[in-house]
Scaffold this motif. Sequence first.
Motif, PDB file in Angstrom:
ATOM      1  N   UNK A   1      30.083  11.146  71.371  1.00 32.26           N
ATOM      2  CA  UNK A   1      31.411   9.871  72.568  1.00 32.26           C
ATOM      3  C   UNK A   1      30.410   9.936  73.974  1.00 32.26           C
ATOM      4  N   UNK A   2      30.915  11.193  74.770  1.00 34.29           N
ATOM      5  CA  UNK A   2      29.502  10.666  75.624  1.00 34.29           C
ATOM      6  C   UNK A   2      28.299  10.979  75.888  1.00 34.29           C
ATOM      7  N   UNK A   3      27.616  11.384  75.385  1.00 28.98           N
ATOM      8  CA  UNK A   3      26.272  11.363  74.891  1.00 28.98           C
ATOM      9  C   UNK A   3      25.935  10.079  74.726  1.00 28.98           C
ATOM     10  N   UNK A   4      26.793   9.389  74.150  1.00 28.51           N
ATOM     11  CA  UNK A   4      26.669   7.621  73.761  1.00 28.51           C
ATOM     12  C   UNK A   4      26.757   6.930  74.903  1.00 28.51           C
ATOM     13  N   UNK A   5      28.360   6.942  76.095  1.00 21.66           N
ATOM     14  CA  UNK A   5      28.664   6.359  76.803  1.00 21.66           C
ATOM     15  C   UNK A   5      27.182   6.983  78.065  1.00 21.66           C
ATOM     16  N   UNK A   6      26.527   7.817  77.810  1.00 19.90           N
ATOM     17  CA  UNK A   6      26.710   8.717  79.134  1.00 19.90           C
ATOM     18  C   UNK A   6      24.161   7.524  78.969  1.00 19.90           C
ATOM     19  N   UNK A   7      24.132   7.691  77.726  1.00 12.99           N
ATOM     20  CA  UNK A   7      22.809   6.975  77.131  1.00 12.99           C
ATOM     21  C   UNK A   7      23.052   5.936  77.606  1.00 12.99           C
ATOM     22  N   UNK A   8      23.833   5.070  76.751  1.00 12.95           N
ATOM     23  CA  UNK A   8      23.882   3.524  77.711  1.00 12.95           C
ATOM     24  C   UNK A   8      23.561   3.069  79.266  1.00 12.95           C
ATOM     25  N   UNK A   9      24.575   4.346  79.792  1.00  9.91           N
ATOM     26  CA  UNK A   9      24.197   4.178  81.296  1.00  9.91           C
ATOM     27  C   UNK A   9      22.952   4.885  81.555  1.00  9.91           C
ATOM     28  N   UNK A  10      22.367   5.339  81.239  1.00 10.02           N
ATOM     29  CA  UNK A  10      20.973   5.911  81.526  1.00 10.02           C
ATOM     30  C   UNK A  10      19.901   4.436  80.852  1.00 10.02           C
ATOM     31  N   UNK A  11      20.396   3.887  79.711  1.00  8.76           N
ATOM     32  CA  UNK A  11      19.473   2.588  79.512  1.00  8.76           C
ATOM     33  C   UNK A  11      19.287   1.329  80.642  1.00  8.76           C
TER      34      UNK A  11
END
Length: 194
Positions: A33-43
Motif C-alpha cells: 500500500x505504501x509503495x503504491x502511494x509513494x510510487x503514484x507521488x513519484x509518477x
Amino acid sequence: MRSAFCHAVFVDTGATFLPAHDISALSALYLLSGAALIGFVFLKAKLPAAYLLGGMLVSSLGHLSELTPGKMPEWATISAFLVMGALIGTRFKGISAELFLKSIGAGLLVTLITVGMAILGVVLVMPIVGLDPSLLFVAFAPGGVEAMAAIAVQSGLDPTFVAAHHVFRLLLLTILVPMLLRGTKATSNANDEA
C-alpha cells in the motif's frame, strides 16, 4: 593513500543476505500500500521507474525501522520476476526480424562500451575507496536497479550499496537527459534559422 573522507563515505554496509523469515501478510499489505502511494507521488513528480523507486523507498524505511521485518516469500519473488520478464517481452511486439537483429547488434555494442566504462571506473576508484572490485563492478555495471540488486544478493555482495548507485544513476539521468535534449533542440533551432 585513501582519505578519511573516502573511507567514511564509501563503506560496505555488510548487508549480504535476505532476512531468514518471510514477511507477515499484514506487513506485506502495509508495504504494498505504501509503495503504491509513494510510487503514484513519484509518477506525478515525473521520476523514472516511479513505482519501483517507491517500492524500494517504502521497503527500505520499513525494514530500517523494523516495522515490516522479513523477506517476501519465494513464490511472490518468482511471480514478480515472471511478470517483469513478460512485460519486457511485450516491448518486442510488432518489430521485424531485421530490426530485431539490428537491435541485438546495437545492444551488444552499447553493453560492451558500458561494461568497459564500468571496468575503467572500478580500476580508477578501487585504490581510492578500497572496496571489493566485484562490489564496485556490480554497482557501476549497466543494468536495472532490481536486476543488479538481485545479482548482488545472489553473489553475497552488499545490495544496498549496489542499489544506491543505480538509483543515483537514474536520478542523474532524469536531470541530465532533459538538459541535453534542450541543448540539442536549441542547437537545431539555431541551425534552422541560419
